[in-house]
Scaffold this motif. Structure first.
Motif, PDB file in Angstrom:
ATOM      1  N   ASP A  33     -27.434  32.921  -5.163  1.00  0.00           N
ATOM      2  CA  ASP A  33     -26.793  32.380  -3.961  1.00  0.00           C
ATOM      3  C   ASP A  33     -26.502  33.485  -2.956  1.00  0.00           C
ATOM      4  OD1 ASP A  33     -26.860  29.964  -5.276  1.00  0.00           O
ATOM      5  OD2 ASP A  33     -24.744  30.003  -5.860  1.00  0.00           O
ATOM      6  N   GLU A  34     -25.985  34.597  -3.456  1.00  0.00           N
ATOM      7  CA  GLU A  34     -25.652  35.717  -2.581  1.00  0.00           C
ATOM      8  C   GLU A  34     -26.904  36.317  -1.947  1.00  0.00           C
ATOM      9  OE1 GLU A  34     -23.087  37.896  -0.421  1.00  0.00           O
ATOM     10  OE2 GLU A  34     -22.575  36.301  -1.856  1.00  0.00           O
ATOM     11  N   ILE A  36     -29.573  34.662  -1.089  1.00  0.00           N
ATOM     12  CA  ILE A  36     -29.941  33.764   0.003  1.00  0.00           C
ATOM     13  C   ILE A  36     -29.044  34.013   1.211  1.00  0.00           C
ATOM     14  CG2 ILE A  36     -30.006  31.343   0.727  1.00  0.00           C
ATOM     15  CD1 ILE A  36     -30.785  30.654  -2.163  1.00  0.00           C
ATOM     16  N   ARG A  37     -27.767  34.176   0.989  1.00  0.00           N
ATOM     17  CA  ARG A  37     -26.834  34.445   2.085  1.00  0.00           C
ATOM     18  C   ARG A  37     -27.164  35.772   2.781  1.00  0.00           C
ATOM     19  NH1 ARG A  37     -20.816  33.955   0.106  1.00  0.00           N
ATOM     20  NH2 ARG A  37     -20.469  33.914   2.358  1.00  0.00           N
ATOM     21  N   GLN A  47     -24.233  33.429   9.171  1.00  0.00           N
ATOM     22  CA  GLN A  47     -23.513  33.441   7.911  1.00  0.00           C
ATOM     23  C   GLN A  47     -23.367  32.013   7.403  1.00  0.00           C
ATOM     24  OE1 GLN A  47     -19.548  35.000   8.185  1.00  0.00           O
ATOM     25  NE2 GLN A  47     -19.384  35.380   5.980  1.00  0.00           N
ATOM     26  N   GLU A  50     -20.912  29.526   0.424  1.00  0.00           N
ATOM     27  CA  GLU A  50     -21.451  29.514  -0.931  1.00  0.00           C
ATOM     28  C   GLU A  50     -22.083  28.170  -1.276  1.00  0.00           C
ATOM     29  OE1 GLU A  50     -18.309  30.608  -3.518  1.00  0.00           O
ATOM     30  OE2 GLU A  50     -18.130  32.657  -2.747  1.00  0.00           O
ATOM     31  N   THR A  52     -23.421  25.992   0.763  1.00  0.00           N
ATOM     32  CA  THR A  52     -24.687  25.833   1.488  1.00  0.00           C
ATOM     33  C   THR A  52     -25.783  26.648   0.833  1.00  0.00           C
ATOM     34  OG1 THR A  52     -23.480  25.487   3.565  1.00  0.00           O
ATOM     35  CG2 THR A  52     -25.812  26.062   3.730  1.00  0.00           C
ATOM     36  N   ALA A  53     -25.448  27.863   0.412  1.00  0.00           N
ATOM     37  CA  ALA A  53     -26.445  28.707  -0.249  1.00  0.00           C
ATOM     38  C   ALA A  53     -26.922  28.057  -1.544  1.00  0.00           C
ATOM     39  CB  ALA A  53     -25.853  30.087  -0.538  1.00  0.00           C
ATOM     40  N   GLU A  54     -26.009  27.473  -2.296  1.00  0.00           N
ATOM     41  CA  GLU A  54     -26.407  26.799  -3.537  1.00  0.00           C
ATOM     42  C   GLU A  54     -27.281  25.580  -3.248  1.00  0.00           C
ATOM     43  OE1 GLU A  54     -24.458  25.019  -7.660  1.00  0.00           O
ATOM     44  OE2 GLU A  54     -23.163  25.740  -6.043  1.00  0.00           O
ATOM     45  N   LYS A  57     -30.697  26.823  -2.527  1.00  0.00           N
ATOM     46  CA  LYS A  57     -31.347  27.245  -3.783  1.00  0.00           C
ATOM     47  C   LYS A  57     -31.867  26.043  -4.559  1.00  0.00           C
ATOM     48  CE  LYS A  57     -28.698  28.261  -7.214  1.00  0.00           C
ATOM     49  NZ  LYS A  57     -27.666  28.942  -8.022  1.00  0.00           N
ATOM     50  N   VAL A  98     -37.103  31.446   0.769  1.00  0.00           N
ATOM     51  CA  VAL A  98     -36.118  31.404  -0.310  1.00  0.00           C
ATOM     52  C   VAL A  98     -36.658  32.109  -1.550  1.00  0.00           C
ATOM     53  CG1 VAL A  98     -34.779  29.902  -1.831  1.00  0.00           C
ATOM     54  CG2 VAL A  98     -35.075  29.296   0.580  1.00  0.00           C
TER      55      VAL A  98
END
Length: 203
Positions: A33-34, A36-37, A47, A50, A52-54, A57, A98
Motif C-alpha cells: 500500500d505504501e 502505491i502511495r 497524496q 491508506e 484508497t491505496a488498498e 492494490k 501499479v
C-alpha cells in the motif's frame, strides 16, 4: 510456508512435522500500500489515503500477468490531494503502473524466500521439492502471486481456499492442544530430520 500478512511476511521451512527455520521481513501488505502511495506522490504529486491505496492494490495489483496483454491497460480513477495546493485532483492509474510500484516489495519477499531455501540443510531439499511451497495471508491473494512464485523459485506453489484465516485457525488449534504446540514449536536443539518421531504432528 510463506505467510504474507499486513505488517510482515513470515517464511518458515517445515520438515518432518517440525519448523526447521523461520524468517520475518516487513515487506508485506502494508508495504505494498505504501509503495502505491509513494508512486502516486512522486509521479502525479498527489497524496492518497491508506484505504484508497488498498483499493487500488485490490483492483489493479498483480504479481505477474498484468505485465502482459490487454489487462495491463486496465485502469481506475482515484481522487487524491495535490501536494502543491491541497486541492482535490482526479487521476487515472493503470495496472501496469501499479505492478511497477509493487515490484520492489514482491522482489524482496521472493528474495527472502530464496535465501531461506538456500540456507536450508541438504536433508531438507527433498521435502521442499516434493511438498512445494504454500502461500497464505491476505497478501497471497494478490493476482498472479502463485504464478510469480512458481516462475521465480521453480517450486510447486499452492494456496488454501481462505488464506486470510488459515493462520488464525491453525494457531487456535495449536493453543487448544499443548502437546501439538510443543511439537510444532521451533526446535533449535535438534534437526527435524534426526528426531522426526517427536516432531511429527498428526492432524
Amino acid at each position: 510456508m510463506v505467510d504474507i500478512g499486513g505488517g510482515t511476511s513470515n517464511i518458515a521451512i517445515l520438515a518432518s512435522g517440525g519448523v526447521v527455520s523461520s524468517v520475518s521481513v516487513p515487506a508485506a501488505g502494508n508495504a505494498m500500500d505504501e509503495a502505491i502511495r509513494d508512486y502516486l506522490r512522486l509521479r502525479y504529486a498527489v497524496q492518497i489515503g491508506e484505504r484508497t491505496a488498498e483499493h487500488v492494490k485490490r483492483e489493479l495489483g498483480r504479481a505477474w500477468d498484468y505485465k502482459y496483454g490487454e489487462q495491463s491497460q486496465r485502469a481506475i480513477q482515484v481522487v487524491g490531494k495535490q501536494l502543491a495546493n491541497g486541492a482535490a485532483l482526479p487521476i487515472t492509474i493503470n495496472a501496469r503502473e501499479v505492478s511497477g510500484a509493487l515490484e520492489p516489495v514482491l522482489a524482496e519477499i521472493i528474495s527472502t524466500v530464496r535465501r531461506v531455501i538456500e540456507d536450508a540443510k541438504p536433508e531438507v531439499t527433498a521435502d521442499l521439492y516434493y511438498s512445494g511451497l504454500t502461500l497464505t495471508g491476505g497478501g497471497s491473494m494478490l493476482g498472479g502471486m502463485t504464478e510469480r512464485f512458481e516462475h521465480d523459485l521453480n517450486l510447486r506453489v499452492t494456496i488454501p481456499e481462505d488464506p486470510l484465516t488459515t493462520v488464525a485457525l491453525g494457531a487456535g488449534r495449536l493453543l487448544d492442544d499443548s502437546e501439538r504446540l510443543q511439537r510444532a514449536a521451533l526446535r533449535l536443539d535438534v534437526p527435524a530430520w534426526e528426531d522426526a518421531e517427536k516432531l511429527v504432528v498428526n492432524w
